[in-house]
Design an enzyme around this catalytic site. Structure first.
Site, PDB file in Angstrom:
ATOM      1  N   HIS A 221       0.878  -1.184   0.000  1.00  0.00           N
ATOM      2  CA  HIS A 221       0.000   0.000   0.000  1.00  0.00           C
ATOM      3  C   HIS A 221       0.909   1.226   0.000  1.00  0.00           C
ATOM      4  O   HIS A 221       1.469   1.586  -1.018  1.00  0.00           O
ATOM      5  CB  HIS A 221      -0.937  -0.090   1.216  1.00  0.00           C
ATOM      6  CG  HIS A 221      -2.057   0.902   1.251  1.00  0.00           C
ATOM      7  ND1 HIS A 221      -2.343   1.756   0.229  1.00  0.00           N
ATOM      8  CD2 HIS A 221      -2.989   1.169   2.222  1.00  0.00           C
ATOM      9  CE1 HIS A 221      -3.389   2.511   0.549  1.00  0.00           C
ATOM     10  NE2 HIS A 221      -3.794   2.180   1.762  1.00  0.00           N
ATOM     11  N   HIS A 260      -1.922  -2.058  -9.663  1.00  0.00           N
ATOM     12  CA  HIS A 260      -2.916  -1.476  -8.763  1.00  0.00           C
ATOM     13  C   HIS A 260      -4.151  -2.364  -8.754  1.00  0.00           C
ATOM     14  O   HIS A 260      -4.505  -2.926  -9.798  1.00  0.00           O
ATOM     15  CB  HIS A 260      -3.285  -0.060  -9.236  1.00  0.00           C
ATOM     16  CG  HIS A 260      -3.939   0.752  -8.180  1.00  0.00           C
ATOM     17  ND1 HIS A 260      -5.280   0.650  -7.904  1.00  0.00           N
ATOM     18  CD2 HIS A 260      -3.433   1.663  -7.316  1.00  0.00           C
ATOM     19  CE1 HIS A 260      -5.568   1.477  -6.912  1.00  0.00           C
ATOM     20  NE2 HIS A 260      -4.469   2.095  -6.528  1.00  0.00           N
ATOM     21  N   ASP A 314       2.813   5.842  -6.563  1.00  0.00           N
ATOM     22  CA  ASP A 314       4.053   5.785  -5.789  1.00  0.00           C
ATOM     23  C   ASP A 314       5.310   5.756  -6.642  1.00  0.00           C
ATOM     24  O   ASP A 314       6.408   5.963  -6.128  1.00  0.00           O
ATOM     25  CB  ASP A 314       4.049   4.540  -4.891  1.00  0.00           C
ATOM     26  CG  ASP A 314       3.241   4.758  -3.634  1.00  0.00           C
ATOM     27  OD1 ASP A 314       3.122   5.921  -3.215  1.00  0.00           O
ATOM     28  OD2 ASP A 314       2.724   3.781  -3.079  1.00  0.00           O
TER      29      ASP A 314
HETATM   30  N1  ACO Z   1       5.161  -6.375 -10.790  1.00  0.00           N
HETATM   31  C1  ACO Z   1       5.053  -7.532 -11.479  1.00  0.00           C
HETATM   32  N2  ACO Z   1       3.891  -8.214 -11.617  1.00  0.00           N
HETATM   33  C2  ACO Z   1       2.807  -7.684 -11.040  1.00  0.00           C
HETATM   34  C3  ACO Z   1       2.851  -6.480 -10.326  1.00  0.00           C
HETATM   35  C4  ACO Z   1       4.092  -5.818 -10.205  1.00  0.00           C
HETATM   36  N3  ACO Z   1       4.199  -4.675  -9.504  1.00  0.00           N
HETATM   37  N4  ACO Z   1       1.631  -6.189  -9.841  1.00  0.00           N
HETATM   38  C5  ACO Z   1       0.832  -7.190 -10.253  1.00  0.00           C
HETATM   39  N5  ACO Z   1       1.538  -8.097 -10.963  1.00  0.00           N
HETATM   40  C6  ACO Z   1       1.039  -9.320 -11.567  1.00  0.00           C
HETATM   41  C7  ACO Z   1       0.862 -10.393 -10.511  1.00  0.00           C
HETATM   42  O1  ACO Z   1       2.033 -11.163 -10.339  1.00  0.00           O
HETATM   43  C8  ACO Z   1      -0.287 -11.178 -11.077  1.00  0.00           C
HETATM   44  O2  ACO Z   1       0.217 -11.994 -12.110  1.00  0.00           O
HETATM   45  P1  ACO Z   1      -0.425 -13.430 -12.411  1.00  0.00           P
HETATM   46  O3  ACO Z   1      -1.846 -13.165 -12.810  1.00  0.00           O
HETATM   47  O4  ACO Z   1       0.439 -13.948 -13.493  1.00  0.00           O
HETATM   48  O5  ACO Z   1      -0.328 -14.181 -11.123  1.00  0.00           O
HETATM   49  C9  ACO Z   1      -1.173 -10.131 -11.732  1.00  0.00           C
HETATM   50  O6  ACO Z   1      -0.283  -9.046 -12.051  1.00  0.00           O
HETATM   51  C10 ACO Z   1      -2.268  -9.613 -10.808  1.00  0.00           C
HETATM   52  O7  ACO Z   1      -1.652  -9.130  -9.640  1.00  0.00           O
HETATM   53  P2  ACO Z   1      -2.277  -9.217  -8.192  1.00  0.00           P
HETATM   54  O8  ACO Z   1      -1.162  -9.184  -7.197  1.00  0.00           O
HETATM   55  O9  ACO Z   1      -3.241 -10.359  -8.110  1.00  0.00           O
HETATM   56  O10 ACO Z   1      -3.097  -7.879  -8.147  1.00  0.00           O
HETATM   57  P3  ACO Z   1      -3.619  -7.215  -6.856  1.00  0.00           P
HETATM   58  O11 ACO Z   1      -4.740  -6.360  -7.282  1.00  0.00           O
HETATM   59  O12 ACO Z   1      -3.882  -8.200  -5.772  1.00  0.00           O
HETATM   60  O13 ACO Z   1      -2.348  -6.349  -6.384  1.00  0.00           O
HETATM   61  C11 ACO Z   1      -0.888  -4.607  -5.880  1.00  0.00           C
HETATM   62  C12 ACO Z   1      -2.225  -4.998  -6.508  1.00  0.00           C
HETATM   63  C13 ACO Z   1      -0.799  -5.184  -4.458  1.00  0.00           C
HETATM   64  C14 ACO Z   1      -0.796  -3.095  -5.787  1.00  0.00           C
HETATM   65  C15 ACO Z   1       0.261  -5.181  -6.746  1.00  0.00           C
HETATM   66  O14 ACO Z   1       0.153  -4.686  -8.051  1.00  0.00           O
HETATM   67  C16 ACO Z   1       1.626  -4.874  -6.166  1.00  0.00           C
HETATM   68  O15 ACO Z   1       2.062  -5.556  -5.241  1.00  0.00           O
HETATM   69  N6  ACO Z   1       2.329  -3.840  -6.697  1.00  0.00           N
HETATM   70  C17 ACO Z   1       3.621  -3.476  -6.199  1.00  0.00           C
HETATM   71  C18 ACO Z   1       3.484  -2.692  -4.893  1.00  0.00           C
HETATM   72  C19 ACO Z   1       2.968  -1.303  -5.117  1.00  0.00           C
HETATM   73  O16 ACO Z   1       3.428  -0.591  -6.002  1.00  0.00           O
HETATM   74  N7  ACO Z   1       2.010  -0.913  -4.264  1.00  0.00           N
HETATM   75  C20 ACO Z   1       1.411   0.431  -4.304  1.00  0.00           C
HETATM   76  C21 ACO Z   1       0.012   0.350  -4.826  1.00  0.00           C
HETATM   77  S1  ACO Z   1      -0.668   1.949  -5.067  1.00  0.00           S
HETATM   78  C22 ACO Z   1      -1.118   2.439  -3.557  1.00  0.00           C
HETATM   79  O17 ACO Z   1      -1.465   1.703  -2.691  1.00  0.00           O
HETATM   80  C23 ACO Z   1      -1.106   3.842  -3.307  1.00  0.00           C
END
Ligand code: ACO
Length: 388
Positions: A221, A260, A314
């Site tokens: 987050h 996201h 971010d």
């Molecule tokens: N890098 C690489 N792959 C990613 C990323 C990433 N940053 N984000 C998502 N994916 C991939 C996942 O591995 C998944 O792949 P799969 O379908 O092959 O398994 C797919 O995209 C879906 O991802 P989920 O994790 O299921 O999506 P979710 O909605 O649960 O997660 C989250 C969203 C937690 C923000 C995720 O994208 C992440 O961890 N990002 C990096 C951390 C980050 O930048 N957080 C800030 C978010 S913005 C905020 O809160 C203000």
């Protein structure tokens, strides 16, 4: 028995109605109280945006002046809270902020007054005081005296002043002001959900903000801006970006600042920070950070767009804070400082049509297990907790 449908992470579940913000993740659109984030980022101020979120409309000039005066008057924190900061100074600034806000509850004249008017007053004070706590902690842990707030400066400029002890460059203060606007509110994100949950039990705003800060701290987050700069420092140069990212993704790790839960197009907040990261880098004679970030976004991570993974708010924020001279462990507190108005708006909104937030969990453990007296229990037979 009826089949139970699970919603892990409450993905795609609508909890309630809201008038605070609207997000269309498919096209990358964000509105606060109906106003487009692009207009607010380019034309508004943090003070005006906070008024909008708390009162549901843009202020007139005299309303804004009175509101700004209220914010400025709310900046001081009691000496007892300074003592708490001194005692906890070695902790992560997010922990100090969380503890400081909790301690403020003991000295706030309105803590137990749960009227909407009092809660909005507390929201204004906490918005102002969060900045004072973060800056005071930064000074104290460096062995310096906290700098008292300046009544002559706006919110963002005053924060930089309290951090560094000198009046900031107005252009740099404006960049931070825009950053605060962009972080102020964002639908049912994890920390706002925590704040709403506190409202649903008829708890008080200080408790909700403490909960919000705790939830925001996680790297999935609010922690991403810090993690992005960490990534950038590890990568070092654009040439090494591709190999470094591959080494992470091959281990199943996510790349910070990308992806996201709601946006499957570009996060509309990112464009304002991208441009400011570029211009600030040039102004400071450090264009290398923006260059590396651009390599990550435009080249290395470009294939991920087909999966709906774009930069989020971010991604560029960390480089801006870094260029402003803000230590990396203060990046998340800056997000928290900007989000206090959103938590407050949603806290009050939850009360308008309150239903206790209390979802269900499907039990998958053993049933009706015989209770064996302790002296008759065999070693090693305890069920493994968390082994689902
Ligand atoms: N890098 C690489 N792959 C990613 C990323 C990433 N940053 N984000 C998502 N994916 C991939 C996942 O591995 C998944 O792949 P799969 O379908 O092959 O398994 C797919 O995209 C879906 O991802 P989920 O994790 O299921 O999506 P979710 O909605 O649960 O997660 C989250 C969203 C937690 C923000 C995720 O994208 C992440 O961890 N990002 C990096 C951390 C980050 O930048 N957080 C800030 C978010 S913005 C905020 O809160 C203000």
């Amino acid at each position: 028995m009826q089949e139970i449908q699970l919603h892990p992470g409450l993905k795609d579940v609508y909890l309630d109605k809201t008038e605070s913000s609207f997000i269309d993740g498919g096209v990358g659109k964000l509105l606060y109280r109906g106003y487009n984030i692009h207009d607010l980022a380019e034309k508004s101020t943090f003070e005006e945006t906070v008024f909008l979120l708390l009162h549901g409309k843009l202020p007139t000039r005299s309303e804004l002046d009175a509101f700004d005066a209220q914010l400025r008057a709310g900046r001081a924190i009691p000496p007892q809270v300074i003592k708490v900061i001194e005692m906890t100074q070695k902790s992560h600034p997010m922990d100090v902020l969380r503890t400081g806000v909790s301690a403020l509850a003991a000295y706030d004249p309105d803590t137990e007054d749960k009227s909407v008017e009092s809660t909005l007053r507390k929201g204004v004070r906490l918005t102002a005081q969060a900045a004072t706590i973060v800056a005071a902690h930064e000074r104290i842990r460096k062995g310096l005296q906290p700098v008292p707030p300046s009544p002559d400066l706006g919110h963002a400029a005053n924060f930089l002043y309290m951090m560094f002890g000198k009046k900031p460059d107005p252009e740099e203060a404006k960049i931070l002001d825009v950053d605060f606007i962009l972080h102020a509110e964002h639908g049912s994100n994890a920390s706002s959900f925590a704040a709403r949950q506190a409202a649903s039990t008829l708890s008080d705003l200080h408790s909700a903000v403490v909960g919000g800060i705790g939830v925001l701290k996680g790297p999935w987050h609010g922690g991403a801006a810090e993690a992005v700069m960490d990534l950038v420092h590890h990568i070092e140069t654009p040439e090494k970006a591709e190999a470094y990212v591959k080494s992470l993704t091959s281990r199943g790790e996510k790349i910070m600042g990308f992806g996201h839960r709601v946006y499957k197009a570009e996060d509309p907040r990112a464009q304002h920070l991208r441009e400011r990261s570029r211009s600030l880098g040039e102004k400071k004679g450090q264009p290398q950070w923006f260059k590396l970030l651009q390599t990550l976004e435009q080249q290395v991570m470009a294939p991920y767009r087909a999966k709906g993974i774009f930069v989020n708010v971010d991604f560029y924020a960390g480089s801006i804070y870094y260029l402003l001279g803000i230590p990396e462990d203060i990046f998340i507190p800056i997000f928290a400082m900007g989000r206090v108005p959103g938590w407050t708006a949603q806290f009050v909104e939850q009360w308008q049509n309150n239903v206790l937030i209390r979802p269900l969990l499907k039990y998958v453990g053993p049933m009706d297990v015989e209770y064996v007296p302790i002296e008759k229990r065999a070693a090693g037979t305890a069920p493994k907790v968390g082994a689902l």
